[in-house]
Design a protein around this motif. Structure first.
Motif, PDB file in Angstrom:
ATOM      1  N   CYS A 186       0.874  -1.184   0.000  1.00  0.00           N
ATOM      2  CA  CYS A 186       0.000   0.000   0.000  1.00  0.00           C
ATOM      3  C   CYS A 186       0.906   1.226   0.000  1.00  0.00           C
ATOM      4  O   CYS A 186       0.882   2.040   0.920  1.00  0.00           O
ATOM      5  CB  CYS A 186      -0.960  -0.013   1.172  1.00  0.00           C
ATOM      6  SG  CYS A 186      -1.969  -1.503   1.205  1.00  0.00           S
ATOM      7  N   ALA A 187       1.727   1.327  -1.035  1.00  0.00           N
ATOM      8  CA  ALA A 187       2.893   2.211  -1.025  1.00  0.00           C
ATOM      9  C   ALA A 187       2.660   3.598  -1.612  1.00  0.00           C
ATOM     10  O   ALA A 187       3.398   4.531  -1.294  1.00  0.00           O
ATOM     11  CB  ALA A 187       4.034   1.546  -1.785  1.00  0.00           C
ATOM     12  N   ALA A 188       1.674   3.741  -2.478  1.00  0.00           N
ATOM     13  CA  ALA A 188       1.541   5.004  -3.208  1.00  0.00           C
ATOM     14  C   ALA A 188       0.906   6.084  -2.333  1.00  0.00           C
ATOM     15  O   ALA A 188       0.038   5.764  -1.520  1.00  0.00           O
ATOM     16  CB  ALA A 188       0.683   4.765  -4.458  1.00  0.00           C
ATOM     17  N   PRO A 189       1.327   7.352  -2.501  1.00  0.00           N
ATOM     18  CA  PRO A 189       2.230   7.912  -3.524  1.00  0.00           C
ATOM     19  C   PRO A 189       3.722   7.799  -3.217  1.00  0.00           C
ATOM     20  O   PRO A 189       4.520   8.363  -3.956  1.00  0.00           O
ATOM     21  CB  PRO A 189       1.793   9.382  -3.566  1.00  0.00           C
ATOM     22  CG  PRO A 189       1.329   9.673  -2.169  1.00  0.00           C
ATOM     23  CD  PRO A 189       0.706   8.399  -1.671  1.00  0.00           C
ATOM     24  N   GLY A 190       4.097   7.089  -2.137  1.00  0.00           N
ATOM     25  CA  GLY A 190       5.491   6.708  -2.059  1.00  0.00           C
ATOM     26  C   GLY A 190       6.364   7.413  -1.033  1.00  0.00           C
ATOM     27  O   GLY A 190       7.590   7.275  -1.080  1.00  0.00           O
ATOM     28  N   GLY A 191       5.770   8.132  -0.107  1.00  0.00           N
ATOM     29  CA  GLY A 191       6.582   8.778   0.940  1.00  0.00           C
ATOM     30  C   GLY A 191       7.457   7.768   1.650  1.00  0.00           C
ATOM     31  O   GLY A 191       8.670   7.971   1.820  1.00  0.00           O
ATOM     32  N   LYS A 192       6.839   6.653   2.033  1.00  0.00           N
ATOM     33  CA  LYS A 192       7.590   5.665   2.801  1.00  0.00           C
ATOM     34  C   LYS A 192       8.539   4.881   1.895  1.00  0.00           C
ATOM     35  O   LYS A 192       9.614   4.462   2.329  1.00  0.00           O
ATOM     36  CB  LYS A 192       6.619   4.750   3.559  1.00  0.00           C
ATOM     37  CG  LYS A 192       5.786   5.560   4.552  1.00  0.00           C
ATOM     38  CD  LYS A 192       4.694   4.789   5.208  1.00  0.00           C
ATOM     39  CE  LYS A 192       3.825   5.721   6.057  1.00  0.00           C
ATOM     40  NZ  LYS A 192       2.924   6.595   5.275  1.00  0.00           N
ATOM     41  N   ASP A 196       1.095  -1.289  -4.853  1.00  0.00           N
ATOM     42  CA  ASP A 196      -0.168  -0.601  -4.585  1.00  0.00           C
ATOM     43  C   ASP A 196      -1.187  -1.042  -5.635  1.00  0.00           C
ATOM     44  O   ASP A 196      -0.825  -1.454  -6.736  1.00  0.00           O
ATOM     45  CB  ASP A 196       0.015   0.924  -4.641  1.00  0.00           C
ATOM     46  CG  ASP A 196      -1.090   1.669  -3.904  1.00  0.00           C
ATOM     47  OD1 ASP A 196      -0.860   2.105  -2.753  1.00  0.00           O
ATOM     48  OD2 ASP A 196      -2.188   1.828  -4.475  1.00  0.00           O
ATOM     49  N   ILE A 197      -2.459  -0.939  -5.273  1.00  0.00           N
ATOM     50  CA  ILE A 197      -3.516  -1.387  -6.179  1.00  0.00           C
ATOM     51  C   ILE A 197      -3.874  -0.312  -7.197  1.00  0.00           C
ATOM     52  O   ILE A 197      -4.432  -0.600  -8.254  1.00  0.00           O
ATOM     53  CB  ILE A 197      -4.771  -1.797  -5.369  1.00  0.00           C
ATOM     54  CG1 ILE A 197      -5.686  -2.692  -6.193  1.00  0.00           C
ATOM     55  CG2 ILE A 197      -5.518  -0.586  -4.836  1.00  0.00           C
ATOM     56  CD1 ILE A 197      -6.784  -3.352  -5.355  1.00  0.00           C
ATOM     57  N   ARG A 236      -2.185   6.278  -8.558  1.00  0.00           N
ATOM     58  CA  ARG A 236      -1.339   6.660  -7.426  1.00  0.00           C
ATOM     59  C   ARG A 236       0.088   6.141  -7.619  1.00  0.00           C
ATOM     60  O   ARG A 236       1.049   6.798  -7.203  1.00  0.00           O
ATOM     61  CB  ARG A 236      -1.945   6.157  -6.123  1.00  0.00           C
ATOM     62  CG  ARG A 236      -3.216   6.926  -5.730  1.00  0.00           C
ATOM     63  CD  ARG A 236      -3.939   6.288  -4.569  1.00  0.00           C
ATOM     64  NE  ARG A 236      -3.181   6.289  -3.322  1.00  0.00           N
ATOM     65  CZ  ARG A 236      -3.252   7.241  -2.383  1.00  0.00           C
ATOM     66  NH1 ARG A 236      -4.049   8.270  -2.556  1.00  0.00           N
ATOM     67  NH2 ARG A 236      -2.544   7.164  -1.280  1.00  0.00           N
ATOM     68  N   ASP A 259      -3.093  -6.208  -6.093  1.00  0.00           N
ATOM     69  CA  ASP A 259      -3.915  -6.231  -4.885  1.00  0.00           C
ATOM     70  C   ASP A 259      -3.203  -7.101  -3.841  1.00  0.00           C
ATOM     71  O   ASP A 259      -2.877  -8.261  -4.126  1.00  0.00           O
ATOM     72  CB  ASP A 259      -5.281  -6.841  -5.252  1.00  0.00           C
ATOM     73  CG  ASP A 259      -6.253  -6.856  -4.090  1.00  0.00           C
ATOM     74  OD1 ASP A 259      -5.817  -6.744  -2.923  1.00  0.00           O
ATOM     75  OD2 ASP A 259      -7.460  -6.987  -4.352  1.00  0.00           O
ATOM     76  N   VAL A 260      -2.964  -6.540  -2.672  1.00  0.00           N
ATOM     77  CA  VAL A 260      -2.307  -7.305  -1.604  1.00  0.00           C
ATOM     78  C   VAL A 260      -3.037  -8.617  -1.346  1.00  0.00           C
ATOM     79  O   VAL A 260      -2.413  -9.627  -0.982  1.00  0.00           O
ATOM     80  CB  VAL A 260      -2.288  -6.466  -0.296  1.00  0.00           C
ATOM     81  CG1 VAL A 260      -1.882  -7.315   0.899  1.00  0.00           C
ATOM     82  CG2 VAL A 260      -1.363  -5.283  -0.418  1.00  0.00           C
ATOM     83  N   ASP A 293       1.144  -0.117   5.241  1.00  0.00           N
ATOM     84  CA  ASP A 293       0.516   1.181   5.555  1.00  0.00           C
ATOM     85  C   ASP A 293      -0.926   1.085   5.049  1.00  0.00           C
ATOM     86  O   ASP A 293      -1.269   1.597   3.994  1.00  0.00           O
ATOM     87  CB  ASP A 293       1.298   2.294   4.850  1.00  0.00           C
ATOM     88  CG  ASP A 293       0.886   3.679   5.317  1.00  0.00           C
ATOM     89  OD1 ASP A 293       0.477   3.817   6.488  1.00  0.00           O
ATOM     90  OD2 ASP A 293       0.963   4.624   4.510  1.00  0.00           O
TER      91      ASP A 293
HETATM   92  C1  LIG Z   1      -2.446   5.174   3.407  1.00  0.00           C
HETATM   93  S1  LIG Z   1      -2.337   5.064   1.680  1.00  0.00           S
HETATM   94  C2  LIG Z   1      -0.632   4.741   1.447  1.00  0.00           C
HETATM   95  C3  LIG Z   1       0.353   5.908   1.634  1.00  0.00           C
HETATM   96  C4  LIG Z   1       1.784   5.508   1.295  1.00  0.00           C
HETATM   97  N1  LIG Z   1       2.225   4.365   2.075  1.00  0.00           N
HETATM   98  C5  LIG Z   1       2.783   6.621   1.484  1.00  0.00           C
HETATM   99  O1  LIG Z   1       3.503   6.659   2.472  1.00  0.00           O
HETATM  100  O2  LIG Z   1       2.863   7.502   0.604  1.00  0.00           O
HETATM  101  C6  LIG Z   1      -3.079   3.486   1.368  1.00  0.00           C
HETATM  102  C7  LIG Z   1      -2.864   2.920  -0.034  1.00  0.00           C
HETATM  103  O3  LIG Z   1      -3.414   1.611  -0.060  1.00  0.00           O
HETATM  104  C8  LIG Z   1      -3.753   1.308  -1.395  1.00  0.00           C
HETATM  105  N2  LIG Z   1      -4.599   0.099  -1.359  1.00  0.00           N
HETATM  106  C9  LIG Z   1      -5.867  -0.013  -0.921  1.00  0.00           C
HETATM  107  N3  LIG Z   1      -6.299  -1.289  -1.007  1.00  0.00           N
HETATM  108  C10 LIG Z   1      -5.259  -2.014  -1.504  1.00  0.00           C
HETATM  109  C11 LIG Z   1      -5.074  -3.404  -1.816  1.00  0.00           C
HETATM  110  N4  LIG Z   1      -6.057  -4.285  -1.628  1.00  0.00           N
HETATM  111  N5  LIG Z   1      -3.883  -3.786  -2.318  1.00  0.00           N
HETATM  112  C12 LIG Z   1      -2.892  -2.887  -2.512  1.00  0.00           C
HETATM  113  N6  LIG Z   1      -3.002  -1.571  -2.219  1.00  0.00           N
HETATM  114  C13 LIG Z   1      -4.177  -1.132  -1.719  1.00  0.00           C
HETATM  115  C14 LIG Z   1      -4.387   2.587  -1.856  1.00  0.00           C
HETATM  116  O4  LIG Z   1      -4.364   2.680  -3.274  1.00  0.00           O
HETATM  117  C15 LIG Z   1      -3.525   3.655  -1.175  1.00  0.00           C
HETATM  118  O5  LIG Z   1      -2.551   4.138  -2.046  1.00  0.00           O
END
Ligand SMILES: C[S@@+](CC[C@H](N)C(=O)[O-])C[C@H]1O[C@@H](n2cnc3c(N)ncnc32)[C@H](O)[C@@H]1O
Length: 394
Positions: free
Chosen positions: A218-224, A239-240, A244, A265-266, A281
């Motif tokens: 759940c990496a986008a937009p990628g800060g971490k 990320d899904i 993003r 998808d995770v 995240d």
């Molecule tokens: C809290 S945000 C992530 C912020 C990111 N980690 C950062 O530091 O920039 C949650 C992310 O989870 C992704 N997401 C939601 N459901 C998902 C899934 N089933 N599989 C993968 N990614 C998913 C969303 O698209 C969103 O980008």
């Protein structure tokens, strides 16, 4: 009006509603102004409604057009410095053929009463109740103070030298809100990025990577992702959301950092091999970032929180199998609900005796308040028991 309607009646996020709701606005500054009005109204909604109710004999329904028009006019006049005549004359067309007289009358009555915004803005009643029960009065008061102001800008990583700001920890620089980040020296190629100081903690808990593998889920937009890559991890960022992820890739390109980017998808993807570390995240209610997204407080209902908590538990259970024994897993959510934080991790630990909790951080409103505040998070650092294979480093 369309923006407020999208958030308050349809329950959409403010940012997501912008494209559709502001589709007729060609100029970026017009769109930005529409966004600013809606966000300011959402920051002050209970108070604006109280003013409207005090000036009407029969209570306007919550979804009445007249109430929406009045919120828009009042927040401009009271919070955004719009001249009164402009604030009212621009909303009257919104109620054309309808309650123009009522809107005009109520607006004038409030202006005559010399109403001013209260020092301490109020949060929606349902939020006050929920957070008081979970965190107590002092945190509710800190949250109410925090929602009034737009947060400053935090730069994380290796912030540019010679820029005026305050540093609250190594690798951090805080600049006034509104700073044009893209104009700062070294924007292109600089290994720094915009990220709230609280949002930086999850990746920091994993420490230096020394070439080890990490899954940033759940990496986008990628800060971490950028934090992990610059700390020497061998990062797979998943990320899904393709859109993003496009922003994540742009961020990596700008900073010259490296990660393998996966759109998946995770809940269906699997890694080719066990990894040394995982950062999950998880998608959440985002109630902890209400300073940036005041809409969350008006649209996230208990039912949605319960559903999110279920999805988070399922994600955590799934990804826990992907970690090498001895490895670390960070679970984080920008939520102010125990259901999405403490309870998800608590239930997980009851089911997995091969996992142990090392650190738990509950970042609440009031953190760094004197310096401009910070977002609220729940973050847990877990380890999988057992010894790592001898060759897992480097
Ligand atoms: C809290 S945000 C992530 C912020 C990111 N980690 C950062 O530091 O920039 C949650 C992310 O989870 C992704 N997401 C939601 N459901 C998902 C899934 N089933 N599989 C993968 N990614 C998913 C969303 O698209 C969103 O980008």
């Amino acid at each position: 009006m369309r923006l407020l309607d999208a958030v308050l009646r349809k329950g959409l996020p403010l940012e997501a509603a912008l494209d559709t709701a502001a589709r007729d606005l060609q100029r970026p500054d017009d769109r930005a102004f529409a966004h600013a009005i809606a966000a300011a109204a959402l920051r002050r909604l209970p108070y604006l409604d109280a003013l409207i109710d005090a000036a009407t004999r029969k209570r306007l329904p919550d979804d009445a057009k007249a109430r929406f028009a009045l919120r828009i006019a009042l927040v401009q006049a009271l919070a955004l410095g719009t001249p009164h005549h402009a604030a009212i004359s621009t909303v009257l067309p919104l109620v054309d053929g309808g309650p123009r007289k009522l809107v005009h009358g109520v607006f004038s009555a409030v202006m005559r009463s010399k109403a001013v915004l209260p020092e301490l803005p109020s949060l929606p009643e349902a939020i006050v109740e929920r957070w008081r029960e979970q965190w107590g009065d002092a945190v509710v008061a800190a949250a109410a103070r925090a929602i009034a102001v737009q947060p400053p800008i935090d730069l994380i990583g290796d912030p540019p030298a010679g820029v005026d700001g305050i540093s609250l920890q190594p690798g951090h620089l805080r600049l006034p809100r509104g700073t044009a980040v893209a104009d700062l020296p070294g924007y292109e190629g600089g290994t720094w990025w915009v990220q709230d100081i609280s949002a930086a903690l999850p990746a920091q808990l994993l420490g230096e990577g020394e070439g080890r593998t990490v899954l940033d889920l759940c990496a986008a937009p990628g800060g971490k992702t950028m934090q992990l890559a610059s700390a020497g991890w061998n990062v797979t960022a998943l990320d899904i959301s393709e859109s993003r992820l496009a922003r994540l890739s742009q961020n990596l390109a700008r900073t010259g950092l490296d990660a393998r980017v996966v759109a998946a998808d995770v809940m269906t993807w699997s890694p080719p091999a066990l990894v040394d570390a995982i950062l999950l995240d998880a998608p959440c209610s985002a109630t902890g970032i209400f300073r940036r997204h005041p809409d969350v407080l008006h649209r996230v209902r208990p039912r949605a929180i319960a559903e999110l908590a279920e999805a988070q538990s399922a994600m955590l259970a799934r990804v826990a199998g992907w970690l090498k024994p001895g490895g670390s897993l960070v679970y984080s959510v920008c939520s102010l609900e125990r259901q999405e934080g403490e309870q998800v991790v608590g239930a997980f630990l009851e089911q997995r005796d091969d996992y142990r909790i090392e650190e738990e951080h509950r970042l609440l409103p009031g953190r760094f308040e004197a310096e401009g505040g910070a977002d609220s998070f729940f973050i847990a650092l877990l380890t999988r028991l057992g010894s790592p294979p001898a060759d897992s480093r480097g």
